[in-house]
Write an enzyme that holds these catalytic residues in place. Structure first.
Site, PDB file in Angstrom:
ATOM      1  CE  LYS A 229       6.256  11.385  -5.709  1.00 14.94           C
ATOM      2  NZ  LYS A 229       5.862  10.414  -4.654  1.00 14.94           N
TER       3      LYS A 229
ATOM      4  N   GLY B  80       0.966  -1.155   0.038  1.00 18.48           N
ATOM      5  CA  GLY B  80       0.213  -0.124  -0.093  1.00 18.48           C
ATOM      6  C   GLY B  80       0.932   1.226  -0.074  1.00 18.48           C
TER       7      GLY B  80
ATOM      8  CB  THR C 168       0.789   5.548   3.547  1.00 15.38           C
ATOM      9  OG1 THR C 168      -0.243   4.599   3.792  1.00 15.38           O
ATOM     10  CG2 THR C 168       0.077   6.714   2.830  1.00 15.38           C
TER      11      THR C 168
ATOM     12  CE1 TYR D 127      -5.554  -0.930  -5.487  1.00 14.47           C
ATOM     13  CE2 TYR D 127      -6.206  -0.217  -7.645  1.00 14.47           C
ATOM     14  CZ  TYR D 127      -5.234  -0.493  -6.556  1.00 14.47           C
ATOM     15  OH  TYR D 127      -4.147   0.449  -6.765  1.00 14.47           O
TER      16      TYR D 127
ATOM     17  NE  ARG E 166      -2.570   5.071  -7.655  1.00 19.65           N
ATOM     18  CZ  ARG E 166      -1.617   5.992  -7.822  1.00 19.65           C
ATOM     19  NH1 ARG E 166      -1.585   6.910  -8.148  1.00 19.65           N
ATOM     20  NH2 ARG E 166      -0.323   5.533  -7.346  1.00 19.65           N
TER      21      ARG E 166
ATOM     22  CG  ASN F 130       0.483   8.123  -4.355  1.00 25.75           C
ATOM     23  OD1 ASN F 130       1.215   8.352  -5.213  1.00 25.75           O
ATOM     24  ND2 ASN F 130       0.748   7.089  -3.557  1.00 25.75           N
TER      25      ASN F 130
ATOM     26  CG  ASN G  22       4.443   0.194  -0.607  1.00 32.62           C
ATOM     27  OD1 ASN G  22       4.440  -0.894  -0.109  1.00 32.62           O
ATOM     28  ND2 ASN G  22       3.979   0.552  -1.538  1.00 32.62           N
TER      29      ASN G  22
ATOM     30  N   GLY H 289       7.564   5.659  -6.741  1.00 33.27           N
ATOM     31  CA  GLY H 289       7.218   6.874  -6.199  1.00 33.27           C
ATOM     32  C   GLY H 289       7.293   6.937  -4.600  1.00 33.27           C
ATOM     33  CG  ASP H 290       4.635   4.139  -2.754  1.00 33.88           C
ATOM     34  OD1 ASP H 290       3.936   5.166  -2.970  1.00 33.88           O
ATOM     35  OD2 ASP H 290       4.240   3.147  -2.901  1.00 33.88           O
TER      36      ASP H 290
END
Length: 302
Positions: free
Chosen positions: A228, A31, A33, A104, A172, A170, A35, A260-261
């Site tokens: 990023k 997930g 956050t 998901y 989505r 992030n 990660n 990115g995490d």
């Protein structure tokens, strides 16, 4: 910032299924956050404490998640366990170029009630005591409207007490009813952010910004904005100064999950240890370049 900062990351960890070329599925956890929390804990070494803030069920998968987090050195004191509930689940399908597609199953995930249960009261009260509070656009989406409002109050109190708030956009689209609902939620929280770690593509998708300059111009009050940009250079504005730091090229991209995490984690760890924004961006690129050469969100330690 204290030399031993107390850091809280808020969000969702899910059961992760990696779809392998032979048709088999490899099960792990991930997930955005979470990660970042794991990589931040690894990058900080002995510096500070890193707590994860979420809600899980009372099932064996939730037990295994907590054990893994404890093994990684994350604090579990802000994790709620809700009887009869389950974590969300997602499957990663990766093409020949390392690009991923996600499927998901998360509508009933326990985290959706993270800030709406009676057990959430002491957690919300404790958040402003942290030196750094980190969350993401996915956190915003899964918390729901009531949870978002309660988070916003905690963020404002965190800053009032001298803590700093970090946000990773992030975005989505599938997690939001429509783009206007997402825009409204993002605009509210951006008013309480000190460090914005923004994926430029997500800013373009959400707000229609044409380029980096428009993104920077949208957030004049945020002290530190990091853009990023995938395999391209990241661009940073910090205290009015600008810097661009090229990404590191790798020979073969295996899986871009958590790129990115991991960048965000290494960047923040370096900044917390006194590095300049440019040095921190190099650290972010170095870790992300390692992560994208290994399947899955979390690479082995060492």
């Amino acid at each position: 910032m204290t030399t031993q900062p107390r850091i809280a990351l808020i969000g969702e960890c899910m059961i992760e299924l990696q779809h392998r070329a032979d048709g088999s599925l490899h099960q792990s956890f991930g997930g955005d956050t979470l990660n970042t929390a794991v990589y931040l804990r690894r990058e900080l070494g002995a510096v500070g404490t890193v707590d994860y803030v979420t809600a899980l069920g009372d099932d064996s998968f939730s037990d295994a998640m907590c054990q893994q987090w404890a093994d990684e050195g994350l604090g579990l004191g802000m994790v709620q366990r809700l009887p009869g509930r389950l974590p969300g689940l997602y499957c990663i399908q990766t093409d020949a170029h390392g690009e991923r597609k996600f499927l998901y199953w998360r509508n009933e995930a326990a985290v959706r009630d993270c800030f709406t249960t009676p057990a959430a009261e002491p957690i919300l009260a404790a958040l402003p005591g942290y030196d750094l509070v980190y969350f993401s656009g996915i956190t915003l989406a899964v918390l729901g409207e009531i949870g978002r409002e309660r988070l916003l109050q905690a963020l404002a109190e965190t800053r009032r007490r001298g803590g700093r708030v970090v946000f990773d956009n992030n975005y989505r689209p599938r997690l939001w009813a429509d783009v206007e609902a997402a825009r409204a939620a993002y605009r509210k929280v951006m008013a309480e952010v000190d460090i914005a770690l923004l994926t430029e593509d997500d800013e373009q998708a959400l707000f229609g910004y044409a380029d980096s300059e428009q993104v920077f111009a949208a957030y004049p009050a945020i002290t530190e904005v990091v853009l990023k940009r995938g395999a391209d250079e990241c661009r940073i504005r910090c205290d009015g100064a600008r810097v661009a730091v090229p990404a590191l090229k790798v020979e073969k991209v295996v899986d871009t999950t958590a790129a990115g995490d991991s960048f965000s984690a290494a960047y923040l760890a370096a900044r917390l240890k006194g590095a300049s924004p440019q040095e921190a961006a190099w650290a972010g690129h170095r870790l992300a370049s390692r992560v994208i050469q290994v399947p899955g969100a979390l690479i082995p330690r060492g």
